[in-house]
Enzyme design. Structure first.
Site, PDB file in Angstrom:
ATOM      1  CB  ALA A   1      -4.939  -1.873  11.368  1.00  0.00           C
ATOM      2  CD  GLU A   2      -3.967   0.556   6.593  1.00  0.00           C
ATOM      3  OE1 GLU A   2      -4.288   1.736   6.281  1.00  0.00           O
ATOM      4  OE2 GLU A   2      -2.788   0.160   6.593  1.00  0.00           O
ATOM      5  N   GLY A   3      -8.114   2.387   9.661  1.00  0.00           N
ATOM      6  CA  GLY A   3      -9.433   2.999   9.887  1.00  0.00           C
ATOM      7  C   GLY A   3     -10.319   2.053  10.659  1.00  0.00           C
TER       8      GLY A   3
ATOM      9  CE  LYS B   1      -0.126   1.470   4.679  1.00  0.00           C
ATOM     10  NZ  LYS B   1      -0.601   1.086   5.965  1.00  0.00           N
TER      11      LYS B   1
END
Ligand SMILES: Cc1cc2nc3c(=O)[nH]c(=O)nc-3n(C[C@H](O)[C@H](O)[C@H](O)COP(=O)(O)OP(=O)(O)OC[C@H]3O[C@@H](n4cnc5c(N)ncnc54)[C@H](O)[C@@H]3O)c2cc1C
Ligand SMILES: Cc1cc2nc3c(=O)[nH]c(=O)nc-3n(C[C@H](O)[C@H](O)[C@H](O)COP(=O)(O)OP(=O)(O)OC[C@H]3O[C@@H](n4cnc5c(N)ncnc54)[C@H](O)[C@@H]3O)c2cc1C
Lengths: 258, 373
Positions: B355-357, B92
């Site tokens: 994680a990641e929002g 990413k």
């Protein structure tokens, strides 16, 4: 160092089916993979190339579908591949397999080392390597579990046999059949997978080779499979034959006839 | 050409499956117990070129499409979710350098991405879900920027050598800079003692007046939040893939056990109560796979994918935790034991609700998109 690795494609599953009518293997619709021992042969060739430089050429005889195994070998890192493919080669026994393979190796030219697997896991004869060596008229090492270069022209090999090991030394060019003990084959890598599509796979037919047409394919095969069965494993006594080869042959024939 | 791409992808997937079965799956329990990758394992990942999957050919990578790579991550996660998340964090981040990076930056950095890990760091103690709360500062000094701040909970923090860092400029605009661990003023802080994904290092970096050249800025000043969100979107596709892998693992364990174990004379799988659990897990696994693959397809065909990517991660993370619980119940006493991997699969999946929002933030994003459509 110019190295040719002979690879055979075999069905993925262990459950190989035999056609009861023809006694041949049913090869339709089974996923093909590189014969496991041939992966060891490719690995060894790549290691030798890493060490001494040169070229690794894959050679296989079989139908179009064998392309995918050649591609896999290229994705391990081999440089190029040749597929011997034509109806004329079909139905070959081990002799009619070894002959065109050896003619192809002659055509490639300047080959220092030919590596093969100790045997295929489907037909299992282990004959193709020795046949190729005889046709090329070069020394052979079968069942190699260790290989080392003594110098540029001399190869040391350790053969792992049933209950014994044997050390041999051969002068190149030579033919070597490898065991799985020799090494652990590398994985294909993502980059090598992509570059494998940029490497050439040449297709040669009987017209591309200098061949005696009566010695290839089913028609050129002196053997046919009558029946397939698992042999009984019986312990027998080992007999030492005479040193004089003429006498030894006579002794051997006498024993076979009995 | 299309056929060639398909063949290459299937070779990649077979390679990743073999690598996972031989090198990762046998260590899955050990990685969880030790809370780290065993010595040499990560080097094997590098040596076998697994960091190159998404990297374009011109930078020495394999240049596989994002959907093929997502599938590879899915296959890896069946054997070990930690390593799959380590790769997710790297890929990413590379996407952001590719999309927003200056050509000079790309030439200098992406050529090393086959053997160096990249990470994306937004979170600070003062700003997680709400990145505007961050304190990291970037102060202009001639052509360079001087960056000072402290980032926590970075996936691959400590393992990665290159960090994309979200910072605020003097006039409170958000921007992302690429910082190298070799730059003077850079140091590593503490590693989190997280309850799941225990192989994946998640840690802190400390930046003390690091001088960063101007071309290390990604995109423009003021684009920081957009880049951060884009990184989330790309990550969420791959997390959907990781979660699919975790559910596949949960499913395998439940199915195998239901065939071996008998309730008196009846194998477990013949009981309706067990069938219900197995079918629920299978459905959730399939749904998550369809979601992440659809999101990846939208991305590679240049359509907007944020919404479906959020669904893949939001749905997938909750489902994988719930499915883990169901699989545990199939094994009952054994499922509750540390001798079976289910309890750690639940802990692994749980990380991805955060994680990641967080899933709460994603519910907000998904709902508002529906309302405003
Ligand atoms: C019951 C039975 C049915 C068979 N049916 C068929 C059939 O229908 N069609 C058919 O084509 N063959 C068939 N054969 C097999 C054919 O005779 C052999 O596959 C072939 O001659 C090679 O022998 P092998 O597999 O025993 O190889 P082995 O001598 O055991 O192989 C040793 C090594 O030689 C090399 N090698 C072997 N074959 C090739 C190849 N083709 N190209 C390149 N390198 C090779 C590999 O390196 C291999 O590891 C059959 C064999 C049996 C026993
Ligand atoms: C395994 C793992 C890996 C991570 N990797 C990275 C990484 O690589 N890089 C990085 O920068 N960070 C990373 N993080 C940090 C992660 O992004 C944050 O934990 C996450 O954004 C939540 O922030 P927070 O922990 O500060 O919680 P808070 O933001 O304080 O949230 C607390 C609670 O309030 C809710 N909440 C807060 N704000 C809102 C809102 N606006 N709407 C709805 N609900 C809200 C949250 O949902 C949560 O339930 C990682 C975290 C984990 C667990």
């Amino acid at each position: 160092m110019k190295i040719v690795v002979c690879i055979k494609q075999v069905p993925k599953s262990d459950s190989v089916k035999i056609d009861p009518k023809t006694n041949n293997m049913v090869r339709d619709n089974v996923e093909g993979v590189i014969n496991p021992f041939d992966k060891n042969a490719i690995e060894e060739a790549l290691r030798i190339k890493d060490q001494l430089g040169g070229e690794v050429i894959l050679l296989s005889m079989g139908p179009d579908g064998y392309m995918s195994s050649l591609r896999d070998g290229l994705a391990m890192g081999a440089d190029r591949a040749i597929l011997l493919s034509s109806r004329a080669f079909g139905g070959a026994d081990t002799l009619a397999t070894g002959y065109p393979i050896s003619q192809a190796i002659k055509k490639i030219g300047g080959v220092d080392l030919v590596l093969l697997g100790r045997q295929s896991v489907d037909a299992d004869t282990g004959q193709v390597g020795p046949i190729v060596a005889e046709y090329l008229n070069v020394p052979q090492v079968t069942f190699a579990e260790e290989l080392r270069f003594v110098d540029e022209h001399t190869l040391y090999g350790q053969r792992l046999l049933d209950g014994a090991t044997q050390s041999v030394q051969v002068t190149l060019p030579a033919v070597v059949m490898v065991r799985s003990e020799l090494n652990t084959p590398r994985y294909e890598t993502p980059v090598n997978i992509q570059t494998s599509f940029e490497k050439p796979i040449d297709v040669w037919t009987e017209h591309d080779l200098d061949l005696d047409a009566t010695r290839i394919g089913q028609a050129g095969s002196p053997t046919t499979v009558q029946k397939v069965y698992a042999p009984k494993r019986e312990g027998r006594q080992t007999v030492q034959l005479s040193d004089d080869s003429a006498t030894a042959v006579k002794e051997l024939l006498a024993r076979i006839r009995n | 050409m299309e056929n060639q791409e398909k063949m290459a992808a299937s070779m990649l997937h077979r390679m990743v499956r073999e690598f996972t079965e031989n090198e990762l799956a046998p260590l899955d329990m050990e990685i969880d117990a030790q809370g780290d990758y065993p010595q040499g394992l990560f080097q094997k990942v590098i040596d076998n070129g697994l960091l190159t999957m998404t990297l374009p050919r011109e930078y020495g990578g394999a240049g596989f499409s994002y959907d093929s790579v997502a599938k590879a991550i899915h296959l890896m996660a069946i054997g070990n979710a930690s390593m799959a998340v380590t790769l997710e964090g790297h890929f990413k981040t590379l996407e952001q350098l590719l999309k927003y990076g200056d050509q000079r930056l790309k030439d200098e950095y992406l050529t090393s991405a086959a053997h160096r890990i990249f990470a994306f760091s937004q979170t600070e103690s003062s700003g997680g879900s709400n990145p505007r709360g961050i304190a990291t500062r970037a102060v202009k000094s001639g052509d360079d920027w001087i960056i000072t701040g402290d980032k926590i909970m970075i996936t691959n923090g400590g393992l990665a050598q290159v960090y994309c860092v979200l910072a605020k400029t003097e006039d409170d605009q958000m921007a992302v800079f690429v910082v190298d661990q070799d730059m003077p003023g850079f140091s590593f802080g503490k590693r989190e003692d997280f309850i799941g994904l225990r192989g994946t290092p998640v840690g802190e970096i400390v930046m003390d007046h690091i001088k960063v050249p101007g071309y290390h800025l990604l995109g423009q000043i003021g684009q920081g939040l957009e880049i951060g969100n884009n990184a989330h979107d790309d990550a969420r596709i791959l997390m959907g893939a990781v979660l699919t892998g975790i559910m596949e693992h949960e499913l395998q364990i439940a199915v195998d056990y239901s065939k071996q174990r008998k309730a008196l004379d009846t194998p477990l799988y013949e009981l309706q109560t067990i069938q219900e659990k197995i079918s629920e897990i299978a459905i959730a696994r399939q749904n998550t796979e369809l979601l992440y693959q659809h999101a990846a397809q939208l991305k590679i065909t240049g359509q907007s994918y944020a919404q479906v990517a959020a669904m893949a991660k939001s749905y997938g993370s909750r489902a994988a935790v719930r499915c883990g619980d169901m699989a545990l119940q199939v094994l009952a006493g054994y499922g509750y034991s540390r001798e079976y991997p289910i309890e750690h699969l639940i802990r692994d999946a749980r990380a991805m609700e955060i994680a990641e929002g967080t899933v709460e933030r994603m519910s907000g994003e998904i709902a508002l998109k529906q309302v405003n459509q």
